[in-house]
Design an enzyme around this catalytic site. Structure first.
Site, PDB file in Angstrom:
ATOM      1  N   PRO A  11       9.122  22.627 -13.860  1.00 26.81           N
ATOM      2  CA  PRO A  11       9.466  21.647 -14.878  1.00 26.81           C
ATOM      3  C   PRO A  11       9.892  20.289 -14.332  1.00 26.81           C
ATOM      4  CG  PRO A  11      11.175  23.317 -14.678  1.00 26.81           C
ATOM      5  CD  PRO A  11      10.003  23.799 -13.894  1.00 26.81           C
ATOM      6  N   ASN A  12       9.473  19.272 -15.072  1.00 27.10           N
ATOM      7  CA  ASN A  12       9.826  17.863 -14.843  1.00 27.10           C
ATOM      8  C   ASN A  12       9.108  17.237 -13.651  1.00 27.10           C
ATOM      9  OD1 ASN A  12      11.762  17.588 -17.059  1.00 27.10           O
ATOM     10  ND2 ASN A  12      12.975  19.060 -15.893  1.00 27.10           N
ATOM     11  N   ARG A  19      10.817   9.649 -12.439  1.00 28.86           N
ATOM     12  CA  ARG A  19      12.029  10.454 -12.508  1.00 28.86           C
ATOM     13  C   ARG A  19      12.907  10.205 -11.279  1.00 28.86           C
ATOM     14  NH1 ARG A  19      12.067  16.895 -11.186  1.00 28.86           N
ATOM     15  NH2 ARG A  19      14.212  17.247 -11.811  1.00 28.86           N
ATOM     16  N   TYR A  24      13.639  11.407  -5.788  1.00 30.39           N
ATOM     17  CA  TYR A  24      12.311  12.007  -5.633  1.00 30.39           C
ATOM     18  C   TYR A  24      11.249  11.040  -5.122  1.00 30.39           C
ATOM     19  CZ  TYR A  24      14.459  15.795  -8.239  1.00 30.39           C
ATOM     20  OH  TYR A  24      15.284  16.813  -8.624  1.00 30.39           O
ATOM     21  N   ASN A  75       7.059  25.015  -5.823  1.00 27.88           N
ATOM     22  CA  ASN A  75       8.234  24.203  -6.151  1.00 27.88           C
ATOM     23  C   ASN A  75       8.553  24.526  -7.606  1.00 27.88           C
ATOM     24  OD1 ASN A  75      10.219  22.402  -6.743  1.00 27.88           O
ATOM     25  ND2 ASN A  75       9.132  20.594  -5.961  1.00 27.88           N
ATOM     26  N   ALA A  78      13.818  23.265 -11.463  1.00 21.68           N
ATOM     27  CA  ALA A  78      15.128  23.827 -11.833  1.00 21.68           C
ATOM     28  C   ALA A  78      15.081  25.349 -11.990  1.00 21.68           C
ATOM     29  CB  ALA A  78      15.623  23.176 -13.119  1.00 21.68           C
ATOM     30  N   GLU A  99       8.427  28.208  -0.234  1.00 18.13           N
ATOM     31  CA  GLU A  99       9.208  27.472  -1.237  1.00 18.13           C
ATOM     32  C   GLU A  99       9.372  26.032  -0.750  1.00 18.13           C
ATOM     33  OE1 GLU A  99      13.128  29.098  -1.687  1.00 18.13           O
ATOM     34  OE2 GLU A  99      13.807  27.476  -3.005  1.00 18.13           O
ATOM     35  N   HIS A 101      10.836  22.020  -1.768  1.00 26.21           N
ATOM     36  CA  HIS A 101      11.548  21.058  -2.616  1.00 26.21           C
ATOM     37  C   HIS A 101      11.373  19.675  -2.031  1.00 26.21           C
ATOM     38  CE1 HIS A 101      13.325  24.298  -4.843  1.00 26.21           C
ATOM     39  NE2 HIS A 101      13.568  24.885  -3.685  1.00 26.21           N
ATOM     40  N   ARG A 108      22.805  18.140  -2.404  1.00 27.18           N
ATOM     41  CA  ARG A 108      22.984  17.787  -3.813  1.00 27.18           C
ATOM     42  C   ARG A 108      24.047  18.699  -4.460  1.00 27.18           C
ATOM     43  NH1 ARG A 108      17.332  17.193  -6.577  1.00 27.18           N
ATOM     44  NH2 ARG A 108      18.672  16.138  -8.102  1.00 27.18           N
TER      45      ARG A 108
END
Ligand code: DQA
Length: 146
Positions: A11-12, A19, A24, A75, A78, A99, A101, A108
């Site tokens: 998502p996103n 964003r 990012y 990825n 969330a 995985e 990111h 963070r």
């Protein structure tokens, strides 16, 4: 036929470029896909690149990867931090899973420090932006060739 790698984005990530650019970067999802296609060509793998905002869709695609793909770059956005359904789907896979990111989730908020995906991942890359996807593809290509 080159081995097929699924690259799944949660998502996103469709909003990349707009964003939180300080987190990012300015690259869009289309830029990210182009980087992956480029890297896939360079290391001899075929790439299926997708994005969804929906948890169930991500689960469906991970299940699809069982028969369609030889490796997975994920990825989960969330859902990384919340989704036992994604973890359960990954746990069925026997192929290598990386995985990824874009941001360094460990610099963070504390809620980003835990990843359900990591519990089923072969390796984890965070904080390298689109380079992380390239490195993931390279690593998978080398494993599949071995
Ligand atoms: C992300 C990090 C997650 O914590 C966040 O929810 C995302 C993107 C990353 O690529 O840095 O949506 O997975």
């Amino acid at each position: 036929m080159p081995p097929l790698i699924f690259i799944l984005n949660g998502p996103n990530l469709n909003l990349l470029g707009e964003r939180e650019p300080a987190v990012y970067g300015r690259e869009t999802l289309a830029d990210l896909e182009a980087a992956c296609r480029d890297e896939g060509r360079a290391c001899g793998v075929a790439v299926e690149f997708r994005q969804t905002n929906h948890e169930g869709k991500l689960v469906d695609w991970i299940q699809e990867a069982r028969h369609a793909a030889r490796g997975l770059v994920l990825n989960a956005g969330a859902y990384t931090h919340t989704s036992i359904a994604v973890l359960d789907a990954l746990s069925v896979l026997t192929m290598p899973v990386i995985e990824v990111h874009l941001s360094n989730i460990f610099r963070r908020e504390a809620f980003r420090h835990h990843s359900y995906v990591s519990m089923a991942a072969t390796g984890v890359i965070a904080g390298l932006g689109s380079d992380g996807y390239r490195v993931a593809l390279r690593a998978l290509a080398r494993r599949l060739a071995a």
